[in-house]
Design a protein around this motif. Structure first.
Motif, mmCIF file in Angstrom:
data_model
loop_
_atom_site.group_PDB
_atom_site.id
_atom_site.type_symbol
_atom_site.label_atom_id
_atom_site.label_comp_id
_atom_site.label_asym_id
_atom_site.label_seq_id
_atom_site.Cartn_x
_atom_site.Cartn_y
_atom_site.Cartn_z
ATOM 1 N N GLY A 1 1.290 -12.458 3.438
ATOM 2 C CA GLY A 1 2.094 -13.550 2.858
ATOM 3 C C GLY A 1 3.539 -12.785 2.450
ATOM 4 O O GLY A 1 4.355 -13.567 1.716
ATOM 5 N N VAL A 2 3.572 -11.550 2.300
ATOM 6 C CA VAL A 2 4.923 -10.776 1.685
ATOM 7 C C VAL A 2 5.555 -10.177 2.612
ATOM 8 O O VAL A 2 4.911 -9.452 3.661
ATOM 9 C CB VAL A 2 4.459 -9.793 0.654
ATOM 10 N N LEU A 3 6.653 -9.921 2.527
ATOM 11 C CA LEU A 3 7.841 -9.222 3.544
ATOM 12 C C LEU A 3 8.524 -8.422 2.646
ATOM 13 O O LEU A 3 8.701 -8.396 1.339
ATOM 14 C CB LEU A 3 8.737 -10.153 4.163
ATOM 15 N N MET B 1 5.374 -6.035 7.229
ATOM 16 C CA MET B 1 4.764 -6.978 7.392
ATOM 17 C C MET B 1 3.226 -6.615 7.491
ATOM 18 O O MET B 1 3.071 -5.612 8.017
ATOM 19 C CB MET B 1 5.207 -8.119 8.578
ATOM 20 N N SER B 2 2.412 -7.727 7.020
ATOM 21 C CA SER B 2 0.811 -7.349 7.051
ATOM 22 C C SER B 2 0.174 -7.461 8.537
ATOM 23 O O SER B 2 0.810 -8.173 9.129
ATOM 24 C CB SER B 2 0.194 -8.062 6.114
ATOM 25 N N GLN B 3 -0.665 -6.825 8.821
ATOM 26 C CA GLN B 3 -1.140 -6.854 10.247
ATOM 27 C C GLN B 3 -1.569 -8.421 10.616
ATOM 28 O O GLN B 3 -1.635 -8.861 11.476
ATOM 29 C CB GLN B 3 -2.695 -6.165 10.309
ATOM 30 N N SER B 4 -2.299 -9.166 9.559
ATOM 31 C CA SER B 4 -2.891 -10.342 9.630
ATOM 32 C C SER B 4 -1.756 -11.371 10.150
ATOM 33 O O SER B 4 -1.725 -12.344 10.921
ATOM 34 C CB SER B 4 -3.699 -10.847 8.656
ATOM 35 N N ASP B 5 -0.657 -11.207 9.173
ATOM 36 C CA ASP B 5 0.446 -11.971 9.522
ATOM 37 C C ASP B 5 1.216 -11.873 10.809
ATOM 38 O O ASP B 5 1.754 -12.704 11.583
ATOM 39 C CB ASP B 5 1.736 -11.850 8.545
ATOM 40 N N ALA B 6 1.352 -10.633 11.291
ATOM 41 C CA ALA B 6 1.779 -10.282 12.501
ATOM 42 C C ALA B 6 0.881 -10.913 13.557
ATOM 43 O O ALA B 6 1.438 -11.306 14.729
ATOM 44 C CB ALA B 6 2.094 -8.754 12.709
ATOM 45 N N ALA B 7 -0.224 -10.596 13.622
ATOM 46 C CA ALA B 7 -1.339 -11.198 14.531
ATOM 47 C C ALA B 7 -1.022 -12.696 14.414
ATOM 48 O O ALA B 7 -1.234 -13.091 15.808
ATOM 49 C CB ALA B 7 -2.636 -10.841 14.363
ATOM 50 N N ASP B 8 -0.956 -13.234 13.526
ATOM 51 C CA ASP B 8 -0.888 -14.889 13.461
ATOM 52 C C ASP B 8 0.528 -15.201 14.217
ATOM 53 O O ASP B 8 0.429 -16.294 14.950
ATOM 54 C CB ASP B 8 -0.715 -15.480 12.196
ATOM 55 N N GLU C 1 0.727 -1.257 -0.194
ATOM 56 C CA GLU C 1 0.090 0.031 0.063
ATOM 57 C C GLU C 1 0.876 1.225 0.033
ATOM 58 O O GLU C 1 1.041 1.908 1.081
ATOM 59 C CB GLU C 1 -0.863 -0.078 1.203
ATOM 60 N N THR C 2 1.424 1.606 -1.264
ATOM 61 C CA THR C 2 2.175 2.622 -1.302
ATOM 62 C C THR C 2 1.506 4.170 -1.586
ATOM 63 O O THR C 2 0.257 3.819 -1.706
ATOM 64 C CB THR C 2 3.073 2.630 -2.679
ATOM 65 N N PRO C 3 2.184 5.161 -1.429
ATOM 66 C CA PRO C 3 1.173 6.312 -1.739
ATOM 67 C C PRO C 3 0.634 6.251 -2.878
ATOM 68 O O PRO C 3 -0.756 6.891 -3.112
ATOM 69 C CB PRO C 3 2.291 7.453 -1.480
ATOM 70 N N SER D 1 2.503 -2.703 8.328
ATOM 71 C CA SER D 1 2.166 -1.765 7.177
ATOM 72 C C SER D 1 0.945 -2.364 6.382
ATOM 73 O O SER D 1 0.396 -3.486 6.659
ATOM 74 C CB SER D 1 3.375 -1.601 6.519
ATOM 75 N N GLY D 2 0.706 -1.666 5.482
ATOM 76 C CA GLY D 2 -0.450 -2.174 4.433
ATOM 77 C C GLY D 2 -0.141 -2.918 3.324
ATOM 78 O O GLY D 2 -0.618 -3.213 2.347
ATOM 79 N N ILE D 3 1.177 -3.905 3.440
ATOM 80 C CA ILE D 3 1.594 -4.687 2.545
ATOM 81 C C ILE D 3 0.431 -6.022 2.528
ATOM 82 O O ILE D 3 -0.079 -6.363 3.533
ATOM 83 C CB ILE D 3 3.127 -5.319 3.144
#
Ligand SMILES: Nc1nc2c(c(=O)[nH]1)N[C@H]1C(S)=C(S)[C@@H](COP(=O)(O)OP(=O)(O)OC[C@H]3O[C@@H](n4cnc5c(=O)[nH]c(N)nc54)[C@H](O)[C@@H]3O)O[C@H]1N2
Ligand SMILES: Nc1nc2c(c(=O)[nH]1)N[C@H]1C(S)=C(S)[C@@H](COP(=O)(O)OP(=O)(O)OC[C@H]3O[C@@H](n4cnc5c(=O)[nH]c(N)nc54)[C@H](O)[C@@H]3O)O[C@H]1N2
Ligand SMILES: [Mo]
Length: 819
Positions: free
Chosen positions: A722-724, A685-692, A241-243, A717-719
């Motif tokens: 599954g992606v770093l 890292m995405s929020q869901s991956d971090a939460a997992d 999620e870039t500008p 971040s808004g990435i």
């Protein structure tokens, strides 16, 4: 006049405008130490050097030192604006740790010496190897950051003098795919687009291009359109999620490495709905039937499964692109640094050909460049290609070049395509290349799989020459280090991505005994005794203007015709777009008008390559396919990325940039405002991956691939899940604390993790897909990561203080300024 914190507000304030109007001027300036314009002794004309945009600026000089910069209102590129790296990055020039004397390795250590000793060491080793092994022992690895005059001279030395085929630029890591994609579709390099297309486009599509961070001033132009009446729609294709994504009408966030599938689905939709210009296709292209066949099965549903993008979103994007009246597209590293790089980039060209959107206002393609002078590396043949887009597999072109250089045609190597850098490294590994001359690039940080690169570059049997302005990670491995003058300390020209040529004049003397790259190269040529076929010196000039005049002759009659330009003509006003010649004395805004291309078999730069294997197409095949020189529609089937996720390595790792740093940070790491804005490496890292995994913002993670590890604090971040993402700017040489080397080498540079693999057509390495694992090393204890908040690394959790620059980052903006 307003003062703005340009770290907190990288794009500055808005000057809205509507379609077809002229972009208002806004003159940005920054002077150090509280100086005002009254304190400045003189202003010296130049353009920006820390990206490819080519914004015109003037350098402020006081007491023979650079003290600031000011955008040039008259310049067609920026209308006065500058980005944060332009405003603050020049401070690196004045850094106390610049190289000021040549260094040679004695008993394992680099020690200072004089120029004669250093240059004799270089020339003597090259001569010895030429005698023992011939030209194939010698290689050159250059950059996209020198000036046109320097590349042309380097290309002449390597191809016309030494006769080696081992010539490449770091442009291979950068925009080899831009050139390759243009050669596939139009049989020639050279950008169809113009920045002015932004002024009238109704749809702007950005493919794997985070323009907001990497071409900040160009993005400002888009933002000003978005803020004005009848704004364009923006399509963004990026897994983060870039500008750009945040400003987009539709944001497609595909799985990394699946671009070709997504593009095939977009093309499928255009064809299926008849959103194509059949007359244009019929009159000006070949290959439509094959393209239609190739994309027939690629429905949005098929693509949705592979790319993990909702089919509905693909349809929506296709509708916008398919019904655009003036479509502008740009493409960059999210497409180029991938296993099917050229195939994906060519799809964007295909869309423009299918829709007949070429050669008219608002309808440009920018197969983007990244570095300021990458276009010149390619034009001048310093990337291994032949100068002025001559075709290495056309004997008449070789003969013509030999005439310009006054050498025997057999002297110019053209028995096989130029040796790309990844292949050069292989030859060094095997021991057939024994001498490598590196100019203005830092491969010990920027090439993939760094452990391997360090091993290769520090081999005893390799003689490594590094010409730099700092003792970079690569310079530390060299046998001889040559201290160069840089931008602001030497004169030359350079060309941006929309073919605009700028003159950059010398403003101050270089530090100590540093010499311009041009002077060093000419000295090298003379010491090597390089001669033309009449026994006269091969390099016939001794200064930049002489080199430019030489280049003009070489470019005569070729697509990138510079014969109508001169240093005088480039002084005082705006940069000028090539071709500039008798026919187009004021330059050329749009090429490929009325479906006229440079693709005729006898004239074109390239006959193209096989999209799967990369094998060059033979002349006879090309003549049969495209006898009259039309645009070529090329199709390719999607192939999965080479390194797939597994249980052990469940993440896809992508790497790239942040707004505040340039590459390996040798310059931006020495500019206090920029360094403070992004002081250390992080991992997104995405929020869901971090939460997992119960990670919280700021936890210290270890990211591993089979090739190495990086330790970085996590930015949630808004990435996409599954992606770093890792920024690749952080080598092991610390610039923040007075340039001391760090104790351990591993652990910061993204390229410890990347793989040795490349696109078969462009040979551009894959920096944007690798399979990776993460584990937590230690918890954040309430300390967020220091990643910028203004950019693609913006946090999605609370409690992170915003990135600001404070008083030291205040720059001036003068809207409507005429200076
Ligand atoms: N601030 C700054 N500006 C620069 C530079 C710099 O170092 N710093 N360098 C200059 C140079 S040399 C270059 S080449 C340019 C590069 O400019 P960009 O190409 O804009 O920069 P990157 O960050 O390398 O990559 C762009 C985007 O690709 C996305 N991406 C990754 N994988 C994929 C994928 O599989 N598909 C798609 N669609 N997107 C993907 C990333 O999320 C990233 O946002 O910038 C130039 N400008
Ligand atoms: N993982 C990963 N790796 C990447 C990328 C990525 O996205 N991800 N992007 C790739 C891309 S697109 C690029 S362009 C490369 C960039 O990679 P590099 O070219 O290695 O990076 P720079 O830091 O720009 O290195 C330029 C060097 O030239 C020196 N220099 C500056 N000006 C002058 C001058 O006037 N003369 C001389 N002689 N030296 C000078 C600088 O001090 C510096 O050491 O990195 C590539 N590597
Ligand atoms: Mo680049």
């Amino acid at each position: 006049m307003t003062r703005t914190d340009r770290i907190a507000e990288p794009w500055g304030s808005r000057t809205p405008y509507g379609p077809g109007e002229t972009w208002p001027t806004r003159v940005d300036s920054y002077l150090a130490d509280g100086l005002t314009e009254a304190d400045v002794d003189r202003w010296v004309q130049s353009a920006t050097i820390l990206h490819s945009n080519g914004d015109g600026l003037d350098i402020a000089v006081k007491d023979d030192r650079i003290v600031g910069v000011r955008g040039r209102a008259v310049d067609r590129v920026n209308h006065g604006r500058l980005g944060p790296k332009d405003l603050f990055g020049w401070q690196a020039n004045n850094s106390p740790d610049r190289l000021t004397k040549p260094l040679v390795r004695r008993r394992g250590k680099l020690v200072e010496t004089d120029w004669d000793t250093a240059m004799d060491a270089v020339a003597n080793r090259a001569k010895e190897l030429l005698e023992e092994q011939g030209p194939r022992a010698i290689s050159f690895y250059t950059t996209g950051q020198l000036f046109l005059e320097e590349y042309y001279t380097l290309g002449l030395i390597a191809h016309g003098g030494i006769g080696t085929n081992h010539v490449d630029g770091n442009t291979r890591l950068c925009t080899a795919t831009a050139a390759a994609a243009l050669k596939e579709t139009f049989a020639c390099d050279g950008q169809p687009g113009s920045y002015t297309d932004i002024d009238s486009a109704d749809v702007i599509a950005l493919y794997g291009h985070n323009m907001a961070e990497t071409q900040t001033v160009l993005w400002t132009r888009v933002l000003d359109r978005l803020a004005g009446p009848n704004p364009p729609q923006v399509i963004c294709v990026d897994p983060r999620e870039t500008p750009v994504a945040r400003a987009a009408t539709v944001h497609l966030a595909p799985r990394p490495g699946t671009n070709v599938m997504l593009m095939n689905a977009l093309i499928h939709e255009l064809v299926a709905h008849g959103w194509i210009d059949r007359d244009y296709i019929e009159a000006h292209s070949v290959g439509f039937a094959e393209l239609q066949k190739q994309t027939a099965e690629c429905t949005p549903e098929v693509a949705a499964a592979v790319c993990d993008v909702p089919a509905e979103q693909i349809r929506e994007a296709a509708l916008i692109i398919g019904t655009a009246e003036r479509l502008m597209s740009s493409v960059l590293q999210g497409f180029y640094q991938a296993h099917q790089a050229t195939a994906a980039a060519v799809c964007v060209n295909n869309i423009h050909v299918l829709r007949g959107m070429l050669g008219k206002p608002g309808c440009g393609i920018l197969q983007m460049n990244g570095q300021p002078t990458a276009q010149n590396t390619r034009e001048c043949g310093a990337d291994g290609d032949l100068p002025a887009f001559r075709n290495w597999s056309n004997d008449a072109h070789i003969a013509d070049l030999a005439k310009v250089w006054n050498v025997d045609p057999m002297q110019i190597p053209h028995y096989s395509p130029p040796t790309h850098i990844m292949q050069q490294l292989r030859y060094i590994e095997e021991g057939s290349i024994r001498f490598m001359y590196v100019t203005a690039t830092n491969p010990a940080v920027s090439l993939p799989e760094l452990r391997r690169i360090r091993e290769i570059l520090s081999q005893d049997r390799l003689f490594l020459v590094v010409q730099d302005i700092f003792l970079s990670e690569t310079a530390q491995l060299a046998d001889v280090v040559l201290p160069a003058a840089t931008w602001g300390e030497k004169t030359g020209t350079f060309t941006n991505v929309d073919r605009t040529v700028h003159l950059s004049e010398k403003a101050v003397e270089p530090p100590g005994e540093a010499r311009s790259d041009l002077d060093i190269l000419i000295d090298f040529a003379h010491r090597m005794g390089l001669e033309d076929k009449d026994g006269a010196p091969l390099v016939k000039w001794s200064d930049p203007e002489g080199a430019f005049e030489g280049w003009k002759e070489c470019s005569r009659g070729r697509p990138c015709d510079y014969t109508g330009l001169s240093y005088d003509k480039l002084r005082g006003g705006s940069g000028i777009q090539w071709p500039c010649n008798d026919e187009h004395p004021d330059g050329t805004e749009h090429i490929y008008v009325d479906g006229q291309f440079w693709a005729q078999p006898d004239y074109c730069e390239s006959y193209g390559r096989d999209m799967v294997t990369g094998a060059p197409v033979e002349k006879t095949e090309y003549e049969a396919l495209n006898p009259t020189g039309r645009a070529v529609l090329k199709a390719a089937e999607y192939v999965a990325p080479h390194e797939l996720v597994s249980e052990e390595y469940p993440f896809q790792l992508i790497t790239g940039r942040t707004l505040y740093h340039f590459h390996t940070r040798t310059k931006t790491g020495r500019a206090p405002q920029l360094q403070a804005a992004a002081p250390e490496v992080w991992v997104e890292m995405s929020q869901s991956d971090a939460a997992d995994r119960s990670f919280t913002e700021g936890d210290l993670l270890e990211v591993t691939t089979p090739r190495g590890l990086v330790r970085a604090r996590v930015r949630i971040s808004g990435i996409r899940p599954g992606v770093l993402f890792l920024p690749f700017h952080y080598g092991y040489w610390d610039t923040a604390d007075g340039s001391r080397p760090r104790k351990e080498r591993d652990g910061r540079a993204a390229n410890e993790l990347t793989l040795t693999d490349w696109d078969p057509v462009s040979k551009q390495p894959i920096f944007k897909t690798a399979a990776a694992a993460v584990r937590r090393v230690s918890a954040a204890k309430g300390q967020p990561s220091l990643a910028p908040t203004t950019t693609g690394s913006a946090p999605v959790t609370g409690g992170v203080p915003p990135t600001t620059g404070g008083a030291q980052a205040h720059a001036e903006e003068l809207v409507g300024g005429r200076r």
